[in-house]
Scaffold this motif. Structure first.
Motif, PDB file in Angstrom:
ATOM      1  N   ASN A 137       0.844  -1.201   0.000  1.00 30.90           N
ATOM      2  CA  ASN A 137       0.000   0.000   0.000  1.00 30.90           C
ATOM      3  C   ASN A 137       0.879   1.251   0.000  1.00 30.90           C
ATOM      4  N   PRO A 138       0.838   2.058  -1.082  1.00 35.19           N
ATOM      5  CA  PRO A 138       1.729   3.216  -1.157  1.00 35.19           C
ATOM      6  C   PRO A 138       1.315   4.365  -0.265  1.00 35.19           C
ATOM      7  N   ASP A 139       0.044   4.401   0.149  1.00 42.90           N
ATOM      8  CA  ASP A 139      -0.441   5.515   0.962  1.00 42.90           C
ATOM      9  C   ASP A 139      -1.712   5.085   1.690  1.00 42.90           C
ATOM     10  N   PRO A 140      -1.588   4.449   2.869  1.00 43.88           N
ATOM     11  CA  PRO A 140      -2.760   3.954   3.592  1.00 43.88           C
ATOM     12  C   PRO A 140      -3.757   5.043   3.976  1.00 43.88           C
ATOM     13  N   ASP A 141      -3.315   6.299   4.038  1.00 41.82           N
ATOM     14  CA  ASP A 141      -4.251   7.379   4.346  1.00 41.82           C
ATOM     15  C   ASP A 141      -5.196   7.665   3.181  1.00 41.82           C
ATOM     16  N   ARG A 142      -4.779   7.285   1.961  1.00 41.46           N
ATOM     17  CA  ARG A 142      -5.603   7.530   0.777  1.00 41.46           C
ATOM     18  C   ARG A 142      -6.299   6.271   0.270  1.00 41.46           C
ATOM     19  N   TYR A 143      -5.683   5.103   0.488  1.00 41.71           N
ATOM     20  CA  TYR A 143      -6.190   3.872  -0.097  1.00 41.71           C
ATOM     21  C   TYR A 143      -6.500   2.843   0.985  1.00 41.71           C
ATOM     22  N   GLY A 144      -7.582   2.092   0.783  1.00 40.02           N
ATOM     23  CA  GLY A 144      -7.875   0.982   1.666  1.00 40.02           C
ATOM     24  C   GLY A 144      -6.834  -0.109   1.540  1.00 40.02           C
ATOM     25  N   SER A 145      -6.781  -0.981   2.529  1.00 42.58           N
ATOM     26  CA  SER A 145      -5.780  -2.045   2.559  1.00 42.58           C
ATOM     27  C   SER A 145      -6.424  -3.412   2.402  1.00 42.58           C
ATOM     28  N   VAL A 146      -5.663  -4.324   1.814  1.00 46.92           N
ATOM     29  CA  VAL A 146      -6.075  -5.715   1.669  1.00 46.92           C
ATOM     30  C   VAL A 146      -5.179  -6.563   2.547  1.00 46.92           C
ATOM     31  N   ASN A 147      -5.768  -7.351   3.419  1.00 47.36           N
ATOM     32  CA  ASN A 147      -4.990  -8.217   4.300  1.00 47.36           C
ATOM     33  C   ASN A 147      -4.852  -9.608   3.691  1.00 47.36           C
ATOM     34  N   VAL A 148      -3.636 -10.148   3.761  1.00 49.82           N
ATOM     35  CA  VAL A 148      -3.318 -11.428   3.132  1.00 49.82           C
ATOM     36  C   VAL A 148      -2.650 -12.331   4.157  1.00 49.82           C
ATOM     37  N   ASP A 149      -3.048 -13.609   4.216  1.00 51.73           N
ATOM     38  CA  ASP A 149      -2.412 -14.512   5.182  1.00 51.73           C
ATOM     39  C   ASP A 149      -1.109 -15.071   4.604  1.00 51.73           C
ATOM     40  N   HIS A 150      -0.436 -15.929   5.384  1.00 50.24           N
ATOM     41  CA  HIS A 150       0.888 -16.428   5.006  1.00 50.24           C
ATOM     42  C   HIS A 150       0.854 -17.310   3.761  1.00 50.24           C
ATOM     43  N   ASP A 151      -0.309 -17.852   3.431  1.00 49.41           N
ATOM     44  CA  ASP A 151      -0.429 -18.720   2.261  1.00 49.41           C
ATOM     45  C   ASP A 151      -0.926 -17.965   1.025  1.00 49.41           C
ATOM     46  N   GLY A 152      -1.063 -16.644   1.139  1.00 42.47           N
ATOM     47  CA  GLY A 152      -1.464 -15.850  -0.005  1.00 42.47           C
ATOM     48  C   GLY A 152      -2.957 -15.679  -0.196  1.00 42.47           C
ATOM     49  N   TRP A 153      -3.752 -16.093   0.790  1.00 43.23           N
ATOM     50  CA  TRP A 153      -5.205 -15.931   0.683  1.00 43.23           C
ATOM     51  C   TRP A 153      -5.639 -14.612   1.303  1.00 43.23           C
ATOM     52  N   ILE A 154      -6.506 -13.914   0.612  1.00 43.36           N
ATOM     53  CA  ILE A 154      -7.015 -12.631   1.115  1.00 43.36           C
ATOM     54  C   ILE A 154      -8.035 -12.903   2.207  1.00 43.36           C
ATOM     55  N   THR A 155      -7.831 -12.243   3.349  1.00 44.18           N
ATOM     56  CA  THR A 155      -8.704 -12.495   4.507  1.00 44.18           C
ATOM     57  C   THR A 155      -9.763 -11.418   4.693  1.00 44.18           C
ATOM     58  N   ASN A 156      -9.430 -10.177   4.383  1.00 45.12           N
ATOM     59  CA  ASN A 156     -10.423  -9.107   4.531  1.00 45.12           C
ATOM     60  C   ASN A 156      -9.916  -7.822   3.892  1.00 45.12           C
ATOM     61  N   PHE A 157     -10.803  -6.839   3.838  1.00 52.00           N
ATOM     62  CA  PHE A 157     -10.514  -5.543   3.242  1.00 52.00           C
ATOM     63  C   PHE A 157     -10.725  -4.462   4.295  1.00 52.00           C
ATOM     64  N   MET A 158      -9.740  -3.570   4.434  1.00 56.97           N
ATOM     65  CA  MET A 158      -9.784  -2.538   5.459  1.00 56.97           C
ATOM     66  C   MET A 158      -9.932  -1.154   4.820  1.00 56.97           C
ATOM     67  N   PRO A 159     -10.626  -0.225   5.498  1.00 57.60           N
ATOM     68  CA  PRO A 159     -10.806   1.115   4.936  1.00 57.60           C
ATOM     69  C   PRO A 159      -9.513   1.916   4.966  1.00 57.60           C
ATOM     70  N   LYS A 160      -9.487   2.992   4.206  1.00 60.81           N
ATOM     71  CA  LYS A 160      -8.313   3.862   4.232  1.00 60.81           C
ATOM     72  C   LYS A 160      -8.124   4.423   5.628  1.00 60.81           C
ATOM     73  N   GLY A 161      -6.886   4.726   5.950  1.00 63.27           N
ATOM     74  CA  GLY A 161      -6.575   5.218   7.291  1.00 63.27           C
ATOM     75  C   GLY A 161      -6.169   4.125   8.258  1.00 63.27           C
ATOM     76  N   THR A 162      -6.222   2.875   7.812  1.00 61.28           N
ATOM     77  CA  THR A 162      -5.817   1.763   8.665  1.00 61.28           C
ATOM     78  C   THR A 162      -4.306   1.795   8.876  1.00 61.28           C
ATOM     79  N   THR A 163      -3.872   1.680  10.138  1.00 59.73           N
ATOM     80  CA  THR A 163      -2.445   1.791  10.449  1.00 59.73           C
ATOM     81  C   THR A 163      -1.695   0.474  10.269  1.00 59.73           C
ATOM     82  N   THR A 164      -2.412  -0.656  10.317  1.00 56.00           N
ATOM     83  CA  THR A 164      -1.752  -1.949  10.148  1.00 56.00           C
ATOM     84  C   THR A 164      -1.243  -2.089   8.714  1.00 56.00           C
ATOM     85  N   PRO A 165       0.013  -2.509   8.517  1.00 63.15           N
ATOM     86  CA  PRO A 165       0.533  -2.664   7.155  1.00 63.15           C
ATOM     87  C   PRO A 165      -0.329  -3.616   6.330  1.00 63.15           C
ATOM     88  N   GLY A 166      -0.564  -3.252   5.083  1.00 61.17           N
ATOM     89  CA  GLY A 166      -1.375  -4.085   4.206  1.00 61.17           C
ATOM     90  C   GLY A 166      -0.985  -3.866   2.761  1.00 61.17           C
TER      91      GLY A 166
END
Length: 322
Positions: A137-166
């Motif tokens: 994510n180049p700019d979490p303040d502008r773009y929502g984040s996608v969370n991915v587990d260790h096996d490459g499966w997408i687990t959920n979608f987070m809104p912009k402003g999320t502080t957790t790396p994604g």
């Protein structure tokens, strides 16, 4: 290699008003070529040979540029949406034209370059319903984040402003047609906010990530459009000028984008602005961080105003692309 793609070009382009009063968003020029043409040329290099474009707003500005796609080396067809159906409803509506169990979906307001052959191979190996191309994510303040587990499966979608790396979705995905079975044709439906969370809830291995280091140029807002045009033209510190300009020798143009058939009068000053097709800027006029088009008796929308026969929308938050 999967060789069919749907490019999403139906949107009204509200964030790009007033430029999109005259052209569909995907028909706006970037580096001298309409955005949609650049996307199709890239798809052709990736061995895509059949594409469908969904249409709604100012469709003629797209069809007159692309036609049947023959000069690009593609077969291009069109899916008409009398009402906008959303990022999942649009693909659902186009299934009959695509006539394929699997196809790429490309957002029509970005420029990027993931390797589609590699993406196709990963998708087939994983057995996913959907594979989404992601970058850090180049700019979490502008773009929502996608969370991915260790096996490459997408687990959920987070809104912009999320502080957790994604990760950030760059508008390219490979989908199985059966992913769209959960709602009716003609129903307004969104992918990331509605359909995909449902798929993940039913099966944690429904959506896979294709993590890459692709370039990503956004065209979604006036600021994004200006930044992308300057960066891709190589004129980051000067001005991009379209065809048949008439510009007074004492006019000052700074980091701006000038479209076609524009006339700029004496002692005008334009700073980080966008001037639409056929606009005439009167002598001595000054604009900063503004998009300017011909009014054509159109009433101004939110954040817009009239000045003579011009319709202007100021914009802030300009983010020059590195």
């Amino acid at each position: 290699m999967d060789n069919k793609a749907l490019v999403l070009t139906a949107g009204i382009g509200t964030r790009l008003r007033p430029l999109t009063l005259d052209r569909a968003k995907a028909a706006l020029p970037v580096s001298g070529e309409p955005l949609i043409r650049q996307i199709l040329l890239w798809l052709h290099t990736q061995s895509i040979d059949e594409t469908v474009l969904n249409l709604h707003h100012r469709p003629e500005t797209i069809t007159q540029e692309i036609g049947d796609g023959g000069d690009i080396g593609l077969r291009v067809r069109y899916s008409w949406e009398p009402n906008l159906l959303g990022s999942a409803g649009g693909p659902k509506h186009a299934l009959g034209i695509l006539s394929s169990e699997r196809f790429f979906i490309i957002n029509g307001d970005i420029l990027t370059d993931p390797n589609l052959k590699d993406m196709s191979e990963l998708h087939r190996q994983s057995g996913a319903l959907v594979t989404m191309a992601l970058i850090e994510n180049p700019d979490p303040d502008r773009y929502g984040s996608v969370n991915v587990d260790h096996d490459g499966w997408i687990t959920n979608f987070m809104p912009k402003g999320t502080t957790t790396p994604g990760h950030h979705f760059i508008g390219v995905q490979l989908v199985e047609a059966k992913a769209f079975e959960g709602f009716s044709d003609g129903e307004i439906f969104e992918s990331v906010s509605e359909l995909y969370p449902r798929l993940i809830e039913r099966n944690s291995r429904a959506i896979h990530a294709f993590i890459c280091k692709s370039k990503f140029y956004d065209i979604g807002t006036l600021s994004d459009y200006l930044s992308t045009c300057l960066s891709l033209s190589g004129e980051k510190e000067s001005t991009v000028i379209g065809s048949r300009p008439q510009i007074a020798s004492d006019a000052q143009l700074v980091r701006s984008v000038i479209l076609d058939n524009v006339k700029i009068g004496s002692k005008c000053e334009l700073v980080e602005s966008i001037v639409g097709d056929g606009v005439q800027i009167p002598d001595g006029t000054q604009f900063s961080r503004s998009a300017i088009v011909k009014a054509k008796n159109r009433a101004p929308g939110p954040d817009e105003y009239l000045k003579g026969d011009l319709l202007i929308r100021p914009f802030e938050n300009f983010h020059p692309t590195d």
